[in-house]
Design a protein around this motif. Structure first.
Motif, mmCIF file in Angstrom:
data_model
loop_
_atom_site.group_PDB
_atom_site.id
_atom_site.type_symbol
_atom_site.label_atom_id
_atom_site.label_comp_id
_atom_site.label_asym_id
_atom_site.label_seq_id
_atom_site.Cartn_x
_atom_site.Cartn_y
_atom_site.Cartn_z
ATOM 1 N N ILE A 91 -59.221 8.223 -10.547
ATOM 2 C CA ILE A 91 -60.367 8.881 -9.918
ATOM 3 C C ILE A 91 -60.868 10.041 -10.758
ATOM 4 C CG2 ILE A 91 -61.093 10.217 -7.899
ATOM 5 C CD1 ILE A 91 -59.126 8.447 -6.256
ATOM 6 N N VAL A 92 -59.939 10.831 -11.301
ATOM 7 C CA VAL A 92 -60.329 11.944 -12.177
ATOM 8 C C VAL A 92 -61.119 11.410 -13.366
ATOM 9 C CG1 VAL A 92 -59.424 13.666 -13.802
ATOM 10 C CG2 VAL A 92 -58.551 13.582 -11.466
ATOM 11 N N GLY A 93 -60.633 10.337 -13.977
ATOM 12 C CA GLY A 93 -61.327 9.748 -15.130
ATOM 13 C C GLY A 93 -62.733 9.292 -14.799
ATOM 14 N N ILE A 94 -62.881 8.636 -13.673
ATOM 15 C CA ILE A 94 -64.205 8.151 -13.255
ATOM 16 C C ILE A 94 -65.152 9.313 -12.979
ATOM 17 C CG2 ILE A 94 -65.450 6.976 -11.394
ATOM 18 C CD1 ILE A 94 -62.942 5.102 -11.204
ATOM 19 N N LYS A 114 -49.186 23.096 -13.609
ATOM 20 C CA LYS A 114 -48.976 22.209 -14.773
ATOM 21 C C LYS A 114 -49.534 20.820 -14.500
ATOM 22 C CE LYS A 114 -45.429 20.505 -17.985
ATOM 23 N NZ LYS A 114 -46.441 19.828 -18.716
ATOM 24 N N TYR A 115 -49.250 20.281 -13.330
ATOM 25 C CA TYR A 115 -49.771 18.958 -12.973
ATOM 26 C C TYR A 115 -51.301 18.962 -13.050
ATOM 27 C CZ TYR A 115 -50.836 14.663 -10.534
ATOM 28 O OH TYR A 115 -51.337 13.412 -10.232
ATOM 29 N N SER A 116 -51.922 19.970 -12.481
ATOM 30 C CA SER A 116 -53.385 20.051 -12.427
ATOM 31 C C SER A 116 -53.997 20.116 -13.817
ATOM 32 C CB SER A 116 -53.808 21.266 -11.601
ATOM 33 O OG SER A 116 -53.277 21.180 -10.295
ATOM 34 N N ILE A 117 -53.409 20.919 -14.673
ATOM 35 C CA ILE A 117 -53.904 21.044 -16.047
ATOM 36 C C ILE A 117 -53.690 19.740 -16.806
ATOM 37 C CG2 ILE A 117 -53.507 22.208 -18.255
ATOM 38 C CD1 ILE A 117 -52.818 24.748 -16.516
ATOM 39 N N PHE A 121 -57.971 18.515 -14.424
ATOM 40 C CA PHE A 121 -58.841 19.286 -13.531
ATOM 41 C C PHE A 121 -59.466 20.441 -14.301
ATOM 42 C CE2 PHE A 121 -56.226 16.994 -10.546
ATOM 43 C CZ PHE A 121 -57.148 16.630 -9.581
ATOM 44 N N ASP A 122 -60.728 20.705 -14.024
ATOM 45 C CA ASP A 122 -61.456 21.772 -14.716
ATOM 46 C C ASP A 122 -61.125 23.145 -14.140
ATOM 47 O OD1 ASP A 122 -63.191 20.029 -16.412
ATOM 48 O OD2 ASP A 122 -63.856 19.336 -14.438
ATOM 49 N N TYR A 123 -60.893 23.196 -12.841
ATOM 50 C CA TYR A 123 -60.604 24.463 -12.173
ATOM 51 C C TYR A 123 -59.439 24.282 -11.219
ATOM 52 C CZ TYR A 123 -65.053 26.058 -14.001
ATOM 53 O OH TYR A 123 -66.080 26.393 -14.823
ATOM 54 N N ILE A 124 -58.704 25.371 -11.027
ATOM 55 C CA ILE A 124 -57.534 25.386 -10.157
ATOM 56 C C ILE A 124 -57.721 26.523 -9.164
ATOM 57 C CG2 ILE A 124 -55.049 25.719 -10.087
ATOM 58 C CD1 ILE A 124 -54.975 24.759 -13.018
#
Length: 145
Positions: A91-94, A114-117, A121-124
């Motif tokens: 989903i992130v890729g799309i 770490k997972y988010s980066i 993901f652009d923002y956390i």
């Protein structure tokens, strides 16, 4: 909204409004038209709580959303569930391929961060970085950063 912004000399390009899909369900045409007008004036929209409720992809791409905010429940499950992890990656890729900005909420520790980066993901957003504060203390908060 535009009158308030103009009266207070606030640039509409600085405004971000968050909507959940449930706010769009009853008045689809009215919400769509208002979003289109505000977007043309420079206001940007975030879809909040993606992954909860309906998450109707047709609606997501037909409204002028700039940012998709992934709900924390997706983050927490993806860390421990390989199937959810694979779905998040896809989903992130799309979404990134289609030009959306991606934000994940609920980041409370280094593992979440770490997972988010690592997953693009652009923002956390979350307690690891900042807790909600009263409006009156906002200028104090930004002067410290």
């Amino acid at each position: 909204l535009m009158k308030i912004l103009n009266d207070n000399k606030v640039a509409s390009s600085k405004i971000r409004l968050e909507l959940t899909e449930s706010t769009m369900s009853g008045n689809y045409e009215i919400v769509s038209e208002n979003m289109r007008k505000l977007n043309q004036a420079g206001v940007k929209f975030y879809l909040d709580d993606f992954g909860t409720g309906y998450s109707n992809l047709e609606r997501i791409v037909s409204f002028p959303f700039m940012t998709i905010k992934f709900d924390k429940s997706i983050l927490y499950r993806a860390i421990s569930d390989s199937t959810m992890n694979d779905l998040v990656d896809g989903i992130v890729g799309i979404f990134k391929k289609k030009g959306f900005v991606l934000l994940v909420e609920g980041v409370e520790n280094e593992e979440h961060s770490k997972y988010s980066i690592d997953h693009g993901f652009d923002y956390i957003q979350g307690y690891k970085y900042a807790k909600p504060i009263q409006l009156e203390k906002l200028s104090e908060y930004f002067s410290k950063k």
